[in-house]
Motif scaffolding. Structure first.
Motif, short mmCIF file in Angstrom:
data_model
loop_
_atom_site.label_atom_id
_atom_site.label_comp_id
_atom_site.label_asym_id
_atom_site.label_seq_id
_atom_site.Cartn_x
_atom_site.Cartn_y
_atom_site.Cartn_z
N PHE A 149 0.76 -1.14 0.06
CA PHE A 149 -0.05 0.07 0.04
C PHE A 149 0.99 1.33 -0.05
CE2 PHE A 149 0.10 -1.42 4.45
CZ PHE A 149 0.65 -0.41 5.12
N TYR A 150 0.19 2.28 -0.46
CA TYR A 150 0.88 3.61 -0.47
C TYR A 150 0.53 4.32 0.95
CZ TYR A 150 1.47 3.88 -5.46
OH TYR A 150 1.94 3.75 -6.92
N ALA A 151 1.34 4.98 1.75
CA ALA A 151 1.08 5.69 2.79
C ALA A 151 1.75 7.18 2.99
CB ALA A 151 1.51 4.79 4.01
N SER A 152 1.17 7.97 3.66
CA SER A 152 1.56 9.48 3.84
C SER A 152 1.52 9.72 5.38
CB SER A 152 0.83 10.57 2.84
OG SER A 152 1.00 11.71 3.43
N ASN A 164 3.63 19.65 8.30
CA ASN A 164 4.81 18.80 7.75
C ASN A 164 4.67 17.65 7.30
OD1 ASN A 164 6.49 20.99 9.08
ND2 ASN A 164 6.01 20.03 11.08
N TYR A 165 5.03 17.42 5.90
CA TYR A 165 4.99 15.93 5.36
C TYR A 165 6.13 15.27 5.61
CZ TYR A 165 0.47 17.10 2.85
OH TYR A 165 -0.87 17.05 2.59
N PHE A 166 6.17 14.23 6.50
CA PHE A 166 7.07 13.39 6.94
C PHE A 166 7.56 12.46 5.71
CE2 PHE A 166 5.56 14.99 10.86
CZ PHE A 166 6.44 15.84 11.36
N PHE A 167 6.59 11.80 5.13
CA PHE A 167 6.71 11.23 4.00
C PHE A 167 5.53 11.05 3.28
CE2 PHE A 167 5.89 7.75 7.14
CZ PHE A 167 4.73 7.24 6.68
N SER A 168 5.51 11.02 1.86
CA SER A 168 4.47 11.01 1.11
C SER A 168 4.58 10.17 0.05
CB SER A 168 4.38 12.46 0.53
OG SER A 168 3.18 12.58 -0.38
N LYS A 169 3.28 9.29 -0.16
CA LYS A 169 3.11 8.13 -1.11
C LYS A 169 4.50 7.12 -0.96
CE LYS A 169 1.48 7.65 -5.94
NZ LYS A 169 1.60 8.05 -7.08
N GLU A 170 4.47 6.98 0.29
CA GLU A 170 5.68 5.78 0.71
C GLU A 170 5.01 4.47 0.31
OE1 GLU A 170 9.46 4.84 1.32
OE2 GLU A 170 8.93 6.73 1.79
N VAL A 171 5.87 3.71 -0.21
CA VAL A 171 5.45 2.14 -0.45
C VAL A 171 5.84 1.42 0.55
CG1 VAL A 171 5.29 0.29 -1.86
CG2 VAL A 171 5.38 2.38 -3.05
N GLY A 190 5.28 -11.18 2.99
CA GLY A 190 4.80 -12.48 2.84
C GLY A 190 4.33 -13.14 4.18
N LYS A 191 4.39 -12.44 5.36
CA LYS A 191 3.94 -12.80 6.70
C LYS A 191 3.18 -11.93 7.15
CE LYS A 191 8.28 -15.26 7.53
NZ LYS A 191 9.42 -15.65 8.16
N GLY A 192 2.61 -10.96 6.33
CA GLY A 192 1.52 -9.92 6.89
C GLY A 192 2.38 -8.68 7.56
N VAL A 193 3.73 -8.56 7.41
CA VAL A 193 4.63 -7.33 7.97
C VAL A 193 4.76 -6.53 6.79
CG1 VAL A 193 6.71 -6.71 9.17
CG2 VAL A 193 5.48 -8.67 9.91
N PHE A 194 4.40 -5.16 6.87
CA PHE A 194 4.51 -4.15 5.92
C PHE A 194 5.61 -3.27 6.23
CE2 PHE A 194 0.87 -5.27 3.22
CZ PHE A 194 0.17 -6.35 4.12
N SER A 195 6.55 -3.25 5.23
CA SER A 195 7.67 -2.20 5.75
C SER A 195 8.30 -1.20 4.55
CB SER A 195 8.83 -2.82 6.01
OG SER A 195 8.68 -3.67 6.99
#
Length: 365
Positions: free
Chosen positions: A69-72, A82-89, A94-99
């Motif tokens: 997913f994308y996150a901002s 302040n945008y700390f990050f934008s459209k970060e993927v 494969g184990k349900g951990v998103f980084s």
């Protein structure tokens, strides 16, 4: 707008651990808590009643089916937004951990997160402000390429819940699928189903946890079909599901009127320009057999005819609409190309289900 660099947030293990409530249409909620360490941001992605292309996601399969997913993330202070990050993927390991590709770490500010899944270039995504995202997506006619778009919103800081941020994903599109039954004296075989004059593009926003989605101003009326893996036999009142791996559509939320074929038929509907104004109908390629009089009312043992069924649509985000085609002799509104009622008539029942469960909608043809 002030940009802030990665000395601030989230983990290389910024765990968006997907804990899920899922479809098959249940209301269960299997939660997996994410633990943060070393000041890294930990996020719990709670995906409720979700599905990917034709395969409903459950707590047993989400680790492989939800890819990314994308996150901002933003904070608001006296110095502005302040945008700390934008459209970060964020990618599933494969184990349900998103980084993300590189870690982020907490400082002192509370952060507002918005996310959109999947992280696909087919989706136009903008961030008009903190806690807000706008998205535009054109649903392809190829079912295998249709995306289950979901959005999420949340807030967090390093002191609350040990730095874990909870994101609950909501479905943007409407799920459309088909099933069939028949009267005891009727049997039928269905080869294909199409739905005509559906708006093909969604334009939506998700602001502070409020989802709004409908078809875009430049959407085009489009025909969508389900490619059944085999001819489906219908014989009796037991409902036969037509939503196998090729039988589910993911379409823009919308309201559309039903077509009116009586007296002029499908040809008149199209030639008269009525179809272009949004009148919706099903095109069902099938054979219909009268077991009492031992004759085919439509098609033959080796061929198929076509019946056309007007249907109004009132689709909203996150709901599953099951159109139950009921072949019966009790009246209905299936038509041949010239506008004559199909005999025996077909009744269409439309069942409406939330991805959390809902009511059915039934239409008789």
């Amino acid at each position: 707008m002030k940009m802030k660099i990665k000395t601030f947030m989230m983990l290389g293990l910024m765990t968006f651990i997907a804990s899920m409530t899922f479809v098959s249409c249940s209301d269960s909620d299997d939660s997996v808590a994410a633990q943060s360490s070393n000041n890294q941001i930990s996020v719990i992605a709670d995906v409720q009643n979700t599905m990917t292309r034709a395969t409903p996601i459950t707590s047993a399969n989400y680790t492989s089916l939800m890819k990314d997913f994308y996150a901002s993330a933003t904070s608001t202070s006296s110095t502005g937004i302040n945008y700390f990050f934008s459209k970060e993927v964020f990618t599933n390991n494969g184990k349900g951990v998103f980084s993300p590709a590189s870690p982020y770490y907490w400082e002192n500010d509370e952060l507002t997160f918005v996310a959109l899944s999947p992280a696909s270039s087919d989706i136009t995504l903008e961030y008009p402000g903190p806690g807000a995202e706008r998205f535009i997506y054109t649903t392809p006619t190829d079912q295998s390429k249709q995306l289950d778009i979901m959005v999420a919103y949340g807030k967090g800081n390093k002191k609350t819940n040990n730095g874990a941020v909870s994101l609950t994903f909501k479905h943007v599109l409407s799920q459309v699928r088909f099933a069939a039954t028949s009267a005891s004296n009727i049997s039928a075989k269905i080869k294909s189903i199409k739905i005509h004059n559906i708006m093909n593009k969604v334009d939506g926003s998700y602001v502070n946890g409020v989802l709004k989605a409908s078809y875009a101003n430049d959407a085009v009326r489009t025909t969508y079909g389900i490619g059944l893996s085999s001819v489906m036999s219908i014989d009796g009142s037991s409902k036969v599901a037509l939503y196998d791996n090729n039988g589910i559509l993911l379409l823009s939320p919308q309201n559309q009127s039903a077509a009116d074929f009586e007296g002029h038929g499908v040809k008149g509907e199209i030639q008269g320009g009525m179809a272009s104004t949004g009148y919706v109908y099903l095109e069902i390629e099938c054979s219909i057999y009268d077991k009492v009089h031992k004759k085919y009312m439509l098609g033959s043992p080796t061929t198929y005819g076509t019946t056309y069924v007007p249907v109004a649509v009132n689709w909203v985000s996150g709901k599953c609409y099951t159109y139950v085609i009921n072949f019966t002799g009790d009246g209905g509104f299936g038509y041949d190309p010239d506008g004559n009622p199909t005999s025996p008539s077909i009744k269409l029942n439309v069942n409406v289900e939330n991805w959390q469960n809902a009511d059915d909608i039934t239409s008789n043809i």
